[in-house]
Design a protein around this motif. Structure first.
Motif, mmCIF file in Angstrom:
data_model
loop_
_atom_site.group_PDB
_atom_site.id
_atom_site.type_symbol
_atom_site.label_atom_id
_atom_site.label_comp_id
_atom_site.label_asym_id
_atom_site.label_seq_id
_atom_site.Cartn_x
_atom_site.Cartn_y
_atom_site.Cartn_z
ATOM 1 N N ILE A 81 -3.400 4.979 53.515
ATOM 2 C CA ILE A 81 -2.434 3.856 53.345
ATOM 3 C C ILE A 81 -1.392 4.141 52.201
ATOM 4 C CG2 ILE A 81 -2.196 1.363 52.453
ATOM 5 C CD1 ILE A 81 -5.280 1.131 53.454
ATOM 6 N N HIS A 82 -1.631 4.857 51.093
ATOM 7 C CA HIS A 82 -0.626 4.786 50.163
ATOM 8 C C HIS A 82 -0.094 6.198 49.960
ATOM 9 C CE1 HIS A 82 -1.463 0.705 48.808
ATOM 10 N NE2 HIS A 82 -2.789 1.036 48.862
ATOM 11 N N ALA A 83 -0.523 7.320 50.508
ATOM 12 C CA ALA A 83 -0.056 8.800 50.453
ATOM 13 C C ALA A 83 1.528 8.536 50.340
ATOM 14 C CB ALA A 83 -0.468 9.408 51.365
ATOM 15 N N ARG A 84 2.103 7.836 51.437
ATOM 16 C CA ARG A 84 3.533 7.768 51.630
ATOM 17 C C ARG A 84 4.223 7.482 50.183
ATOM 18 N NH1 ARG A 84 6.668 2.838 53.717
ATOM 19 N NH2 ARG A 84 5.472 1.166 52.744
ATOM 20 N N GLU A 85 3.522 7.118 49.315
ATOM 21 C CA GLU A 85 4.512 6.588 47.912
ATOM 22 C C GLU A 85 4.700 7.747 47.268
ATOM 23 O OE1 GLU A 85 1.597 2.379 47.984
ATOM 24 O OE2 GLU A 85 1.474 3.856 46.256
ATOM 25 N N ILE A 86 4.244 8.746 47.379
ATOM 26 C CA ILE A 86 4.202 9.868 46.348
ATOM 27 C C ILE A 86 5.358 10.840 46.688
ATOM 28 C CG2 ILE A 86 1.644 9.826 45.683
ATOM 29 C CD1 ILE A 86 1.459 12.226 47.154
ATOM 30 N N ARG A 87 6.002 10.779 47.951
ATOM 31 C CA ARG A 87 7.148 11.464 48.315
ATOM 32 C C ARG A 87 7.937 10.910 48.989
ATOM 33 N NH1 ARG A 87 5.531 17.508 50.391
ATOM 34 N NH2 ARG A 87 5.067 17.779 48.291
ATOM 35 N N LYS A 88 9.367 11.111 49.015
ATOM 36 C CA LYS A 88 10.484 10.352 49.358
ATOM 37 C C LYS A 88 10.583 11.042 50.970
ATOM 38 C CE LYS A 88 13.905 13.823 48.250
ATOM 39 N NZ LYS A 88 15.201 13.956 47.449
ATOM 40 N N ARG A 89 9.662 11.760 51.356
ATOM 41 C CA ARG A 89 9.606 12.460 52.826
ATOM 42 C C ARG A 89 9.354 11.370 53.577
ATOM 43 N NH1 ARG A 89 7.985 18.726 52.604
ATOM 44 N NH2 ARG A 89 9.487 19.323 50.680
ATOM 45 N N TYR A 90 10.090 11.208 54.694
ATOM 46 C CA TYR A 90 9.737 10.144 55.794
ATOM 47 C C TYR A 90 8.888 10.644 56.894
ATOM 48 C CZ TYR A 90 10.846 5.889 58.677
ATOM 49 O OH TYR A 90 10.659 4.797 59.303
ATOM 50 N N SER A 91 7.856 9.924 57.341
ATOM 51 C CA SER A 91 6.753 10.083 58.369
ATOM 52 C C SER A 91 6.287 9.216 58.902
ATOM 53 C CB SER A 91 5.730 11.223 57.514
ATOM 54 O OG SER A 91 4.680 10.040 56.780
ATOM 55 N N ALA A 92 5.382 9.606 59.802
ATOM 56 C CA ALA A 92 4.723 8.454 60.767
ATOM 57 C C ALA A 92 3.944 7.344 59.885
ATOM 58 C CB ALA A 92 3.607 9.029 61.559
ATOM 59 N N LEU A 93 3.622 7.874 58.539
ATOM 60 C CA LEU A 93 2.861 6.969 57.587
ATOM 61 C C LEU A 93 3.891 5.806 57.375
ATOM 62 C CD1 LEU A 93 1.182 9.559 55.550
ATOM 63 C CD2 LEU A 93 0.006 8.141 57.324
ATOM 64 N N ASP A 94 5.140 6.142 57.148
ATOM 65 C CA ASP A 94 6.051 5.128 56.682
ATOM 66 C C ASP A 94 6.337 4.056 57.693
ATOM 67 O OD1 ASP A 94 7.098 5.914 53.884
ATOM 68 O OD2 ASP A 94 7.300 7.686 55.120
ATOM 69 N N VAL A 95 6.287 4.456 59.415
ATOM 70 C CA VAL A 95 6.530 3.779 60.308
ATOM 71 C C VAL A 95 5.571 2.867 60.358
ATOM 72 C CG1 VAL A 95 6.493 3.889 62.931
ATOM 73 C CG2 VAL A 95 7.838 5.503 61.647
ATOM 74 N N ALA A 96 4.317 3.383 60.265
ATOM 75 C CA ALA A 96 3.258 2.284 60.295
ATOM 76 C C ALA A 96 3.190 1.433 59.309
ATOM 77 C CB ALA A 96 1.666 3.218 60.617
ATOM 78 N N ALA A 97 3.250 2.046 58.141
ATOM 79 C CA ALA A 97 3.226 1.166 56.957
ATOM 80 C C ALA A 97 4.283 -0.248 57.340
ATOM 81 C CB ALA A 97 3.390 1.728 55.790
ATOM 82 N N ASP A 98 5.650 0.400 57.399
ATOM 83 C CA ASP A 98 6.634 -0.471 57.545
ATOM 84 C C ASP A 98 6.467 -1.677 58.910
ATOM 85 O OD1 ASP A 98 8.017 0.185 55.313
ATOM 86 O OD2 ASP A 98 9.382 1.410 56.256
ATOM 87 N N ALA A 99 5.578 -1.245 59.895
ATOM 88 C CA ALA A 99 5.578 -1.886 61.012
ATOM 89 C C ALA A 99 4.163 -2.649 60.630
ATOM 90 C CB ALA A 99 5.372 -0.937 62.358
ATOM 91 N N GLY A 100 3.619 -2.436 59.513
ATOM 92 C CA GLY A 100 2.652 -3.374 59.233
ATOM 93 C C GLY A 100 1.185 -3.240 59.807
#
Length: 442
Positions: free
Chosen positions: A413-432
């Motif tokens: 859930i939170h791994a995306r927070e540690i690096r600015k690289r954009y991934s599927a984790l960001d898509v899923a998080a921003d899509a809720g």
């Protein structure tokens, strides 16, 4: 030229033509040797690099017996080589962190160059220490456990506990005795395979970032390794048996992946969302960390990303993005104020406000059929990835890693927070739906 270094030799010697530039593509290494056996050649390989004066052979308590003592003995017996003294530095259960960097600097400050004998930690320590003080080093790899032998970056855990990739420099020589490496413990070999397994999910993430955010992307590092990746995947069962042919292909893929950093100046082709999960585990597990290796964690995380990416692709409609939520108070609770500050800074570089989210949704609606087809081309079926990792002897779930499942889900859930690289984790998080997805990971 060795059969395992076809193409690699061309790159090292400057004979390979970069298809993107039409000019010779070079890598910052003087020699890469991968052969079935290197017995009796250790001193010649080192002295051929022009190393003269005082040398320190750096290893740990395990690699000293595996190959360190052998390399030191060969260098001590090298007559008329220009080497005036040989010290053996055996580090006690080292980690690639600030404390061990300081220790290695102190123990080797009197020598002219270093010879690393080991894998991830030993290589990163020697690489970074010599990069910061202008000395040269070479490395005898003892296990195919990661792709850092030919990388110009070093993974270092900072004093605040955050694991970062720091610019370093390349070893002058990389020497791989496949007989030694094939005899390494299965978990080390499977760890390297886990590090290679990321190619498809990292390519998906990097292309997604390129298409949605306009970040730089190149096919070159993938083109370099894709044919060998096919051979490696077919030989995954041989890795668990210590088969030299399988380990040879593993080292080729690891080497070519490392070379990709030299050509692109970045590690995106082998490090995206899946590595963020592994880094989160290393940084924040604390007493819950089971002592698993980076590559073991990356292999399991690659399967998580493959499932998440498949969920995105299986939806006939594009994901609908909302404004990015940055909960600094929750970050402080989980990782402390110092690291939370870093995480907020990283997140802001890829966050969307309401207007940005709507603009991205409009773009997704416009390009989704084409983008979906492009992403499908990079994907490897999840069941194929799971079987290959299992066949190699590697863990395939958080439970098999020995990591607390609730903590692993937190990492997803939170791994995306540690690096600015954009991934599927960001898509899923921003899509809720990243939380709901993570609940099925175990």
């Amino acid at each position: 030229m060795g059969r395992w270094t076809t193409l690699i030799d061309e790159m090292v010697e400057g004979r390979w033509i970069n298809p993107e530039t039409g000019k010779p593509g070079t890598v910052p290494y003087e020699k890469v040797v991968i052969e079935d056996h290197l017995d009796g050649r250790e001193a010649d390989l080192v002295t051929a690099l022009g190393f003269k004066g005082r040398v320190a052979v750096v290893c740990d308590e395990n690699t000293h017996g595996v190959m360190g003592a052998r390399v030191a003995k060969a260098l001590q017996a090298a007559h008329n080589s220009g080497i005036s003294s040989v010290d053996t530095i055996v580090l006690d259960h080292p980690h690639a962190d600030e404390a061990n960097l300081a220790l290695l600097r102190e123990k080797t400050r009197h020598v002219d160059f270093l010879v690393a004998v080991g894998s991830g930690t030993i290589n990163d320590l020697c690489k970074y220490v010599t990069a910061t003080d202008g000395r040269a080093y070479c490395v005898f790899g003892t296990a195919p456990s990661m792709n850092g032998y030919t990388s110009t970056t070093a993974s270092i855990t900072e004093s605040n506990g955050l694991k970062v990739s720091r610019p370093a420099h390349a070893p002058k020589g990389v020497y791989i005795d496949l007989a030694v490496n094939a005899a390494a413990p299965t978990y080390l070999i499977a760890s390297g395979f886990g590090d290679c397994l990321v190619r498809s999910v990292a390519q998906f993430d990097w292309w997604l970032s390129h298409r949605l955010l306009g970040t730089f992307y190149t096919e070159l590092p993938f083109d370099l390794e894709i044919e060998d990746e096919k051979q490696l995947m077919a030989r995954a069962p041989g890795l668990a048996k210590g088969d030299i042919e399988a380990v040879g292909y593993l080292h080729r893929v690891l080497t070519l992946c490392g070379f990709g950093v030299s050509f692109t100046g970045m590690s995106n082709h082998g490090s995206m969302g899946e590595h963020q999960i592994s880094h989160y585990i290393d940084c924040f597990a604390g007493d819950r960390h089971p002592g698993t290796l980076h590559g073991q964690q990356v292999g399991v995380a690659a399967l998580t990303l493959a499932r998440l990416q498949r969920q995105i692709l299986d939806d006939k409609n594009p994901p609908r993005i909302g404004p990015t939520k940055i909960d600094e108070a929750d970050m402080i609770r989980r990782v402390g104020p110092e690291i939370a500050k870093v995480c907020v800074s990283e997140m802001k570089q890829k966050a969307f406000d309401a207007a940005g989210a709507e603009a991205l949704n409009a773009k997704l609606n416009e390009i989704w059929p084409k983008l979906k087809a492009e992403l499908e081309a990079f994907s490897v079926p999840v069941d194929v990835m799971v079987k290959a990792l299992k066949d190699s002897g590697g863990p395939t779930t958080a439970e098999e890693l020995g990591i607390d499942v609730d903590f692993y889900r937190e990492a997803v859930i939170h791994a995306r927070e540690i690096r600015k690289r954009y991934s599927a984790l960001d898509v899923a998080a921003d899509a809720g739906y990243i939380e709901a997805f993570a609940q099925n990971e175990h």
